[in-house]
Design an enzyme around this catalytic site. Structure first.
Site, PDB file in Angstrom:
ATOM      1  N   ALA A 107      37.573  -5.927 -33.007  1.00 52.30           N
ATOM      2  CA  ALA A 107      36.808  -5.157 -33.987  1.00 52.30           C
ATOM      3  C   ALA A 107      36.343  -3.853 -33.357  1.00 52.30           C
ATOM      4  O   ALA A 107      35.616  -3.853 -32.367  1.00 52.30           O
ATOM      5  CB  ALA A 107      35.601  -5.962 -34.474  1.00 52.30           C
ATOM      6  N   GLY A 108      36.783  -2.744 -33.930  1.00 54.82           N
ATOM      7  CA  GLY A 108      36.437  -1.428 -33.388  1.00 54.82           C
ATOM      8  C   GLY A 108      37.652  -0.781 -32.757  1.00 54.82           C
ATOM      9  O   GLY A 108      38.079  -1.196 -31.679  1.00 54.82           O
ATOM     10  N   VAL A 118      37.945   3.383 -27.129  1.00 49.09           N
ATOM     11  CA  VAL A 118      38.066   2.213 -26.258  1.00 49.09           C
ATOM     12  C   VAL A 118      38.968   1.164 -26.870  1.00 49.09           C
ATOM     13  O   VAL A 118      39.851   0.603 -26.202  1.00 49.09           O
ATOM     14  CB  VAL A 118      36.675   1.624 -25.947  1.00 49.09           C
ATOM     15  N   GLU A 135      31.609  -7.274 -19.018  1.00 53.11           N
ATOM     16  CA  GLU A 135      31.807  -6.363 -17.890  1.00 53.11           C
ATOM     17  C   GLU A 135      31.777  -4.906 -18.330  1.00 53.11           C
ATOM     18  O   GLU A 135      31.241  -4.037 -17.620  1.00 53.11           O
ATOM     19  CB  GLU A 135      33.140  -6.658 -17.195  1.00 53.11           C
ATOM     20  N   LYS A 172      21.242  -0.859 -19.819  1.00 53.85           N
ATOM     21  CA  LYS A 172      22.136  -1.338 -18.764  1.00 53.85           C
ATOM     22  C   LYS A 172      21.343  -1.955 -17.624  1.00 53.85           C
ATOM     23  O   LYS A 172      21.740  -2.984 -17.050  1.00 53.85           O
ATOM     24  CB  LYS A 172      23.006  -0.183 -18.263  1.00 53.85           C
TER      25      LYS A 172
END
EC number: 1.1.1.3
Length: 436
Positions: free
Chosen positions: A9-10, A14, A130, A206
């Site tokens: 999805a997307g 990326v 990751e 993060k």
């Protein structure tokens, strides 16, 4: 040879890079895992957009939640972003179905990571991320697995490429902050609304994940002290250079006797430190353990780097490596005991726009002394505007103070007293100094 079937999805930069990488490296991945790894279904906003990859043979879903529930996929890859729906709903649905989930979504994990990890444990699914921290740098696996025998004392890093690019350009080319931000936007390093990056929130998300992995604590983004870089001036970076420092936006988590100190702010870092040499959009993460100290450096964003991390997680899933999301069962993660920022100790750079009248310097020094702050140096520069002050009169001067080790609380009290004395204009600039 069995097949690992992926629903993705997307399909932005990326997502398209992941599809392309899986196609180009199909043979090597199969040899490493003993399985073929293939995208069989996708979801995105536009079906007609040309993304540079062949999607003619895959199933299309308009709704990513329905894709996550597809019984014919083994792994759900979420690359939509955002801490709310549809990302949250889709990831939840996939985990509830007992599937593996791979995501690059740090905002989702910083806010809902524990909840999602609990669902994964209860359903037999798994959660892999990751790509959510430091792009192509394998820091999640390093903390969760490779350094599992260490007691970590500190983890810190440059975690936002946009901010590091801006600070690098300011320092190297003597450019103003606004100029460098505009260039970062033109090159695609910064969003049209750069607030999330330059105000430090991206780094904080993060850091929350790294803190949990490093110290075995529950993810708690709200415990992080956050400052961004928009108040920095060229004069501040030039002063840092003269003093032997580079300025970086760092995310820092430190184990202390009072708890875990988590902070994001501009920092003067000694030029001899490896992390001080990291420039441009590159990221770096330093880990200090009782057995091993190391610094990992690499691309922190971009299609190829992030896709590399996503595919690395997919290879783990294909091999059957489905550990706990944060290294420990959620029930074993301890509450993140917050160390008060006021107790932070270290050196400070303080820039003041001082009123040019008799007694001003004595007043400033006196207020510092009242709080037990020893000054390593005090430098006066004129005019203040040329030294970076933004709201000053023509006769005001810039006063730069460098302190020896003191506390955040002492510095704040001294500055408040100096402001009350009426001997400065505007808000002082404060940058913390990191030393060995």
């Amino acid at each position: 040879m069995s097949q690992l079937k992926i629903g993705l999805a997307g399909l932005g930069t990326v997502g398209a890079a992941v599809v392309g990488m899986l196609e180009r490296r199909a043979g090597e991945i199969a040899a490493r895992t003993g399985r073929t790894v293939k995208v069989v279904a996708v979801s995105a906003r536009s079906k007609s957009k040309d993304r540079g990859v062949d999607l003619s043979a895959v199933r299309w879903y308009d709704d990513p939640v329905e894709l996550a529930r597809d019984p014919d996929i083994d792994v759900f890859v979420e690359l939509m972003g955002g801490e709310g729906d549809p990302a949250r709903a889709a990831v939840t649905a996939a985990l509830q179905a007992g599937r593996a989930v791979v995501t690059a979504n740090k905002a989702l994990l910083a806010r809902h990571g524990l909840e999602l990890a609990k669902i994964a444990e209860a359903s037999g699914g798994s959660l892999h991320f990751e790509a959510a921290v430091a792009g192509g740098i394998p820091i999640v696996k390093t903390l969760r697995e490779a350094l599992g025998g260490n007691r970590i004392g500190r983890v810190s890093g440059i975690l936002n490429g946009t901010c590091n690019y801006i600070l690098t350009r300011m320092a190297d080319e003597k450019l103003a902050f606004d100029t460098c931000l505009s260039e970062a936007q033109r090159l695609g390093y910064a969003e049209a609304d750069p607030t999330f990056d330059i105000d430090g929130h991206d780094t904080a998300h993060k850091l929350a994940l790294l803190t949990s992995l490093a110290f075995g604590t529950q993810v708690d983004a709200d415990s992080i002290y956050v400052e961004g870089i928009r108040s920095l001036t060229l004069a501040d970076l030039e002063a840092a250079d003269e003093l032997g420092f580079n300025v970086k936006l760092l995310g820092v988590a430190v184990r202390t006797d009072e708890g875990i100190e988590q902070r994001v702010h501009p920092t003067m870092v000694p030029k001899g430190w490896p992390i001080a040499q990291v420039s441009g959009v590159t990221n770096a993460v330093a880990v200090d353990g009782d057995a091993v100290n190391l610094t990992l450096v690499g691309p922190g964003a971009g299609g190829a780097a992030t896709a590399s991390a996503v595919v690395g997680d997919l290879i783990d899933v294909a091999k059957g490596n489905r550990g706990f999301a944060f290294g420990l069962p959620v029930s074993a993660l301890e509450p993140c005991e917050r160390a008060p920022m006021q107790r932070h100790g270290g050196g400070y750079y303080i820039r003041l726009a001082a009123v040019n009248k008799p007694g001003t310097a004595a007043t400033i020094a006196g207020r510092m002394a009242e709080e037990g702050i020893s000054l390593a140096s005090i430098v006066q520069r004129q005019p203040a505007r040329a030294a970076g002050a933004k709201t000053v009169g023509p006769e005001d001067v810039a006063v730069i103070l460098i302190t020896y080790a003191t506390t955040e609380d002492a510095v704040r009290k001294a500055i408040d007293a100096i402001e009350a004395d009426g001997v400065i204009v505007g808000r002082p600039q404060v940058i913390r100094i990191e030393k060995d």
